[in-house]
Each structure stands twice: as C-alpha cells, then as structure tokens.
Write a protein that holds these residues in place. Sequence first.
Motif, PDB file in Angstrom:
ATOM      1  N   ALA A 261       0.833  -1.198   0.000  1.00 40.92           N
ATOM      2  CA  ALA A 261       0.000   0.000   0.000  1.00 40.92           C
ATOM      3  C   ALA A 261       0.868   1.248   0.000  1.00 40.92           C
ATOM      4  CB  ALA A 261      -0.909  -0.004   1.227  1.00 40.92           C
ATOM      5  N   THR A 262       0.493   2.232  -0.808  1.00 37.99           N
ATOM      6  CA  THR A 262       1.184   3.512  -0.841  1.00 37.99           C
ATOM      7  C   THR A 262       0.157   4.633  -0.902  1.00 37.99           C
ATOM      8  OG1 THR A 262       2.934   4.785  -1.951  1.00 37.99           O
ATOM      9  CG2 THR A 262       1.421   3.584  -3.376  1.00 37.99           C
ATOM     10  N   HIS A 263       0.565   5.832  -0.512  1.00 37.26           N
ATOM     11  CA  HIS A 263      -0.295   7.023  -0.627  1.00 37.26           C
ATOM     12  C   HIS A 263      -1.612   6.840   0.132  1.00 37.26           C
ATOM     13  CE1 HIS A 263      -1.225  10.898  -2.127  1.00 37.26           C
ATOM     14  NE2 HIS A 263      -0.687  10.805  -3.324  1.00 37.26           N
ATOM     15  N   TRP A 264      -1.583   6.186   1.287  1.00 37.13           N
ATOM     16  CA  TRP A 264      -2.817   5.920   2.034  1.00 37.13           C
ATOM     17  C   TRP A 264      -2.896   6.701   3.337  1.00 37.13           C
ATOM     18  CZ3 TRP A 264      -2.175   3.849   6.934  1.00 37.13           C
ATOM     19  CH2 TRP A 264      -0.955   3.221   7.203  1.00 37.13           C
ATOM     20  N   ASP A 265      -1.822   7.374   3.720  1.00 37.61           N
ATOM     21  CA  ASP A 265      -1.795   8.068   5.004  1.00 37.61           C
ATOM     22  C   ASP A 265      -2.194   9.532   4.861  1.00 37.61           C
ATOM     23  OD1 ASP A 265       0.596   8.335   3.501  1.00 37.61           O
ATOM     24  OD2 ASP A 265       1.683   9.030   5.271  1.00 37.61           O
ATOM     25  N   ASP A 266      -2.757  10.085   5.926  1.00 37.44           N
ATOM     26  CA  ASP A 266      -3.138  11.500   5.975  1.00 37.44           C
ATOM     27  C   ASP A 266      -1.878  12.325   6.203  1.00 37.44           C
ATOM     28  OD1 ASP A 266      -4.039  14.051   6.639  1.00 37.44           O
ATOM     29  OD2 ASP A 266      -5.789  13.319   7.737  1.00 37.44           O
ATOM     30  N   PHE A 267      -1.429  13.050   5.175  1.00 36.39           N
ATOM     31  CA  PHE A 267      -0.152  13.741   5.276  1.00 36.39           C
ATOM     32  C   PHE A 267      -0.269  15.122   5.899  1.00 36.39           C
ATOM     33  CE2 PHE A 267      -1.379  13.683   0.678  1.00 36.39           C
ATOM     34  CZ  PHE A 267      -1.834  14.990   0.573  1.00 36.39           C
ATOM     35  N   ASP A 268      -1.421  15.470   6.486  1.00 35.97           N
ATOM     36  CA  ASP A 268      -1.476  16.632   7.360  1.00 35.97           C
ATOM     37  C   ASP A 268      -0.797  16.335   8.695  1.00 35.97           C
ATOM     38  OD1 ASP A 268      -2.658  18.374   5.649  1.00 35.97           O
ATOM     39  OD2 ASP A 268      -4.555  18.540   6.713  1.00 35.97           O
ATOM     40  N   PHE A 269      -0.544  15.059   8.963  1.00 33.53           N
ATOM     41  CA  PHE A 269       0.202  14.650  10.145  1.00 33.53           C
ATOM     42  C   PHE A 269       1.676  14.499   9.777  1.00 33.53           C
ATOM     43  CE2 PHE A 269      -4.117  13.597  11.013  1.00 33.53           C
ATOM     44  CZ  PHE A 269      -4.270  13.731  12.390  1.00 33.53           C
ATOM     45  N   PRO A 270       2.585  14.868  10.679  1.00 36.70           N
ATOM     46  CA  PRO A 270       4.014  14.844  10.341  1.00 36.70           C
ATOM     47  C   PRO A 270       4.550  13.436  10.180  1.00 36.70           C
ATOM     48  CG  PRO A 270       3.711  15.382  12.657  1.00 36.70           C
ATOM     49  CD  PRO A 270       2.339  15.378  12.037  1.00 36.70           C
ATOM     50  N   LEU A 271       5.704  13.352   9.552  1.00 35.66           N
ATOM     51  CA  LEU A 271       6.395  12.084   9.387  1.00 35.66           C
ATOM     52  C   LEU A 271       6.581  11.432  10.755  1.00 35.66           C
ATOM     53  CD1 LEU A 271       7.785  10.418   7.093  1.00 35.66           C
ATOM     54  CD2 LEU A 271       9.927  11.493   7.790  1.00 35.66           C
ATOM     55  N   GLY A 272       6.167  10.187  10.854  1.00 35.43           N
ATOM     56  CA  GLY A 272       6.238   9.468  12.113  1.00 35.43           C
ATOM     57  C   GLY A 272       4.896   9.303  12.784  1.00 35.43           C
ATOM     58  N   GLN A 273       3.891  10.061  12.352  1.00 38.16           N
ATOM     59  CA  GLN A 273       2.531   9.915  12.870  1.00 38.16           C
ATOM     60  C   GLN A 273       1.655   9.372  11.743  1.00 38.16           C
ATOM     61  OE1 GLN A 273       0.953  13.332  14.976  1.00 38.16           O
ATOM     62  NE2 GLN A 273       2.974  13.882  15.747  1.00 38.16           N
ATOM     63  N   VAL A 274       1.465   8.063  11.748  1.00 35.82           N
ATOM     64  CA  VAL A 274       0.760   7.402  10.645  1.00 35.82           C
ATOM     65  C   VAL A 274      -0.730   7.378  10.938  1.00 35.82           C
ATOM     66  CG1 VAL A 274       0.629   5.348   9.212  1.00 35.82           C
ATOM     67  CG2 VAL A 274       2.788   5.959  10.316  1.00 35.82           C
ATOM     68  N   LYS A 275      -1.514   8.001  10.080  1.00 33.30           N
ATOM     69  CA  LYS A 275      -2.972   8.001  10.217  1.00 33.30           C
ATOM     70  C   LYS A 275      -3.586   7.636   8.879  1.00 33.30           C
ATOM     71  CE  LYS A 275      -6.877  10.827  11.796  1.00 33.30           C
ATOM     72  NZ  LYS A 275      -7.768  10.492  10.651  1.00 33.30           N
ATOM     73  N   ASP A 276      -4.407   6.602   8.884  1.00 37.72           N
ATOM     74  CA  ASP A 276      -5.083   6.158   7.671  1.00 37.72           C
ATOM     75  C   ASP A 276      -6.044   7.248   7.198  1.00 37.72           C
ATOM     76  OD1 ASP A 276      -6.416   4.803   5.659  1.00 37.72           O
ATOM     77  OD2 ASP A 276      -7.322   3.306   6.975  1.00 37.72           O
ATOM     78  N   ALA A 277      -5.922   7.652   5.943  1.00 37.65           N
ATOM     79  CA  ALA A 277      -6.825   8.642   5.377  1.00 37.65           C
ATOM     80  C   ALA A 277      -8.165   8.039   4.985  1.00 37.65           C
ATOM     81  CB  ALA A 277      -6.184   9.304   4.167  1.00 37.65           C
ATOM     82  N   GLY A 278      -8.313   6.731   5.148  1.00 40.18           N
ATOM     83  CA  GLY A 278      -9.604   6.097   4.923  1.00 40.18           C
ATOM     84  C   GLY A 278      -9.643   5.057   3.824  1.00 40.18           C
ATOM     85  N   GLY A 279      -8.567   4.928   3.062  1.00 40.68           N
ATOM     86  CA  GLY A 279      -8.612   4.013   1.926  1.00 40.68           C
ATOM     87  C   GLY A 279      -7.908   2.692   2.114  1.00 40.68           C
ATOM     88  N   LEU A 280      -7.261   2.499   3.262  1.00 42.76           N
ATOM     89  CA  LEU A 280      -6.422   1.312   3.425  1.00 42.76           C
ATOM     90  C   LEU A 280      -7.233   0.022   3.467  1.00 42.76           C
ATOM     91  CD1 LEU A 280      -3.577   0.209   3.783  1.00 42.76           C
ATOM     92  CD2 LEU A 280      -3.818   0.554   6.255  1.00 42.76           C
ATOM     93  N   GLU A 281      -8.269  -0.029   4.269  1.00 42.24           N
ATOM     94  CA  GLU A 281      -9.044  -1.270   4.393  1.00 42.24           C
ATOM     95  C   GLU A 281      -9.767  -1.628   3.096  1.00 42.24           C
ATOM     96  OE1 GLU A 281     -10.455  -4.769   6.208  1.00 42.24           O
ATOM     97  OE2 GLU A 281      -8.773  -3.405   6.593  1.00 42.24           O
ATOM     98  N   PRO A 282     -10.401  -0.669   2.390  1.00 44.14           N
ATOM     99  CA  PRO A 282     -10.973  -1.010   1.080  1.00 44.14           C
ATOM    100  C   PRO A 282      -9.934  -1.544   0.094  1.00 44.14           C
ATOM    101  CG  PRO A 282     -11.878   1.060   1.847  1.00 44.14           C
ATOM    102  CD  PRO A 282     -10.775   0.705   2.803  1.00 44.14           C
ATOM    103  N   LEU A 283      -8.717  -0.982   0.138  1.00 48.70           N
ATOM    104  CA  LEU A 283      -7.659  -1.474  -0.747  1.00 48.70           C
ATOM    105  C   LEU A 283      -7.282  -2.900  -0.388  1.00 48.70           C
ATOM    106  CD1 LEU A 283      -5.614  -0.852  -3.033  1.00 48.70           C
ATOM    107  CD2 LEU A 283      -4.031  -0.099  -1.234  1.00 48.70           C
ATOM    108  N   ARG A 284      -7.125  -3.175   0.892  1.00 53.95           N
ATOM    109  CA  ARG A 284      -6.772  -4.536   1.330  1.00 53.95           C
ATOM    110  C   ARG A 284      -7.815  -5.536   0.857  1.00 53.95           C
ATOM    111  NH1 ARG A 284      -8.038  -8.342   4.548  1.00 53.95           N
ATOM    112  NH2 ARG A 284      -9.806  -7.182   5.376  1.00 53.95           N
ATOM    113  N   LYS A 285      -9.090  -5.197   1.024  1.00 58.57           N
ATOM    114  CA  LYS A 285     -10.166  -6.102   0.609  1.00 58.57           C
ATOM    115  C   LYS A 285     -10.192  -6.291  -0.902  1.00 58.57           C
ATOM    116  CE  LYS A 285     -13.230  -5.219   4.547  1.00 58.57           C
ATOM    117  NZ  LYS A 285     -14.536  -4.648   4.989  1.00 58.57           N
ATOM    118  N   ALA A 286      -9.930  -5.208  -1.642  1.00 62.73           N
ATOM    119  CA  ALA A 286      -9.932  -5.312  -3.106  1.00 62.73           C
ATOM    120  C   ALA A 286      -8.807  -6.202  -3.594  1.00 62.73           C
ATOM    121  CB  ALA A 286      -9.831  -3.921  -3.721  1.00 62.73           C
TER     122      ALA A 286
END
Length: 307
Positions: A261-286
């Motif tokens: 997975a790439t480009h899935w984190d909310d980049f309003d949070f700084p490097l080191g604070q990983v927050k899913d922007a909402g697309g990770l689980e749908p991608l995993r299932k797909a």
Amino acid sequence: MDKGLSRRGLFGAGAAAAAILAGTPATAAARSAMTLRWWGNNGWEIRVGTKTVLIDPWLTRFKTGTYTPAGADPRTPLSVNRALIDGHLDRGFLRADHILVTHGHYDHLTDVPYLAERTGATVIGTETHLSLMAALGAPEDQLAIATGGEDLTFDGYSIRVLRSLHSATGSRAQVAFPGTRTLSRRDRPRVISDLLEGGTLAYAVSGGGASVLNLGGSNYLESELAGLHPDVVLLPPGGAKVTDYVPRLLRTLGHPRWVAATHWDDFDFPLGQVKDAGGLEPLRKAVAAASPGSGFVVLDHLGEFTP
C-alpha cells in the motif's frame, strides 16, 4: 501466512503494526538484495547494494486540509523543512542516486529540489516537473527529462519509465491542479496550486534480483503495463472512477507476489505519525478479492520490506 518485516528506523514502539500480510510469502532463501523503505505518502526508497533510488520523497508534510471535507486549500504556501531533511541526510539515513517524480503536485515534488541539491542525485520527470523544480532551485544539470517509454540501465539497477494517468476524482472524474508549463518558465511556485500535475509517469525499478512498480496515482494505462511482471506493485487506494481499478491492474501484471500500500496516510500529520486517510481497508479487501495469492504489505513510516 504472515511474514515479519524489519522495523529498523521506525518512530517508537507505539507505532502501528509494521505490516499486514496475506498470501504466500517468499522464503528467506529466495529474498532479493533489494530493500524498500516507505517515507510516507508516495515516498519510497529503493536500495540495491550501495545504490539508492527515491520516488516522490516528501518529508516536510505541511498541512493542506487535503483529507478534510473542504479539501486542500489551494492558497497553502509551499515550504521545505530543511532541518528535518538535513537530519536524515547528515546521519546517513537518507541518500539518493536517482530521484523519480511521478507528477508535479505538492505532495510529490516540493522537497525534491532541495534533496537533489543535497544529494547530487539525477532527477527524472516530465518537462513540467523539471520546469517547476528548476524554478524552485534544483540544480539544472541534474534534471533529466522523460516522456515515458525510456528504458535506462545504471550501475546495479535499471529504471523503466512508463506513461501513466493521475487519479480521477469527484463526480466529473477530474484531476486536481491540472496543466503544464515549459522548461523556459522560471516564475517561482509559491502556493500548492502552482505545482501543476504536468503529466503522470509510473516507474519500474529492477535490481538485486527483484523488480518494483510504482504508480503515482490511482490510475494507469493498461497498455503501458502489458508484459510487466513486477515482484512488488506499490498501489495507492482509491480509483473509484476507474473501471475495475484493482482487479484489472493485478490481472494485467500477472498477479504480483506482493502488493504494498502507498499514498494511504493523511499527510497533514508529520512524518512518524501514521494516520489512515480512509482508503487502506478497502484497498486490502480489493487486493484479497482480486489476487488472493498476493501478499499485502503495509508499512509504518520508515518501515522496511525485502521482497
């Protein structure tokens, strides 16, 4: 079957799990000499021996509101956190022989001119990307133009440049901040809307007995990918407006061993604070539905993976 990944360079013991994997992994004996490290967003480091290729490195991650209901504020000023970048460079944790730019948007290109200056890396991108980077101070003798179709060999690795497409979003399937600019332009970009998409490229990097394909957006040209069989595809979530986005891609690529997975984190949070922007689980299932034999890889910021 699960496979543990190296956590070297992760930010603290409280970080999210380094990887979520499904499918059949390679055995240790079959692992390549290529190592991948995720720098957040679509930023990747590909190491083959002593050589390093970076894709879309963006460490600064200034706030834009991209993942809020209002979306990104186009007037957000551009900035580069040189102290952050210098800290990684000066302790030898970050280096580059090549930097590959998939498109010109702020979350892909902003830090590249400074990284090019500090590392001496050759930067590959379209005419628009190079125009933007030169205007932002990148050393012009380090910029190499590409249009897609280039197949380049270097010491220990090769880079194949592929024509590609940017993500299409909204009811009209539009591209954010579209447009192009010529190499002769030198007006300096000031805000994020000044960084135009400028054409989108994908890159296939091979070396150390493995190959990896990176898509800079949730779209692609199927005809460009025909015949490619990468070990790893770096796949962004999304693609809602793209017909059979995940299954068609993985079928075209011959169902890769690994999907990271790439480009899935909310980049309003700084490097080191990983927050899913909402697309990770749908991608995993797909991916699980379309290619159940492919391992699905999720890394923390600065997490590593050896295919």
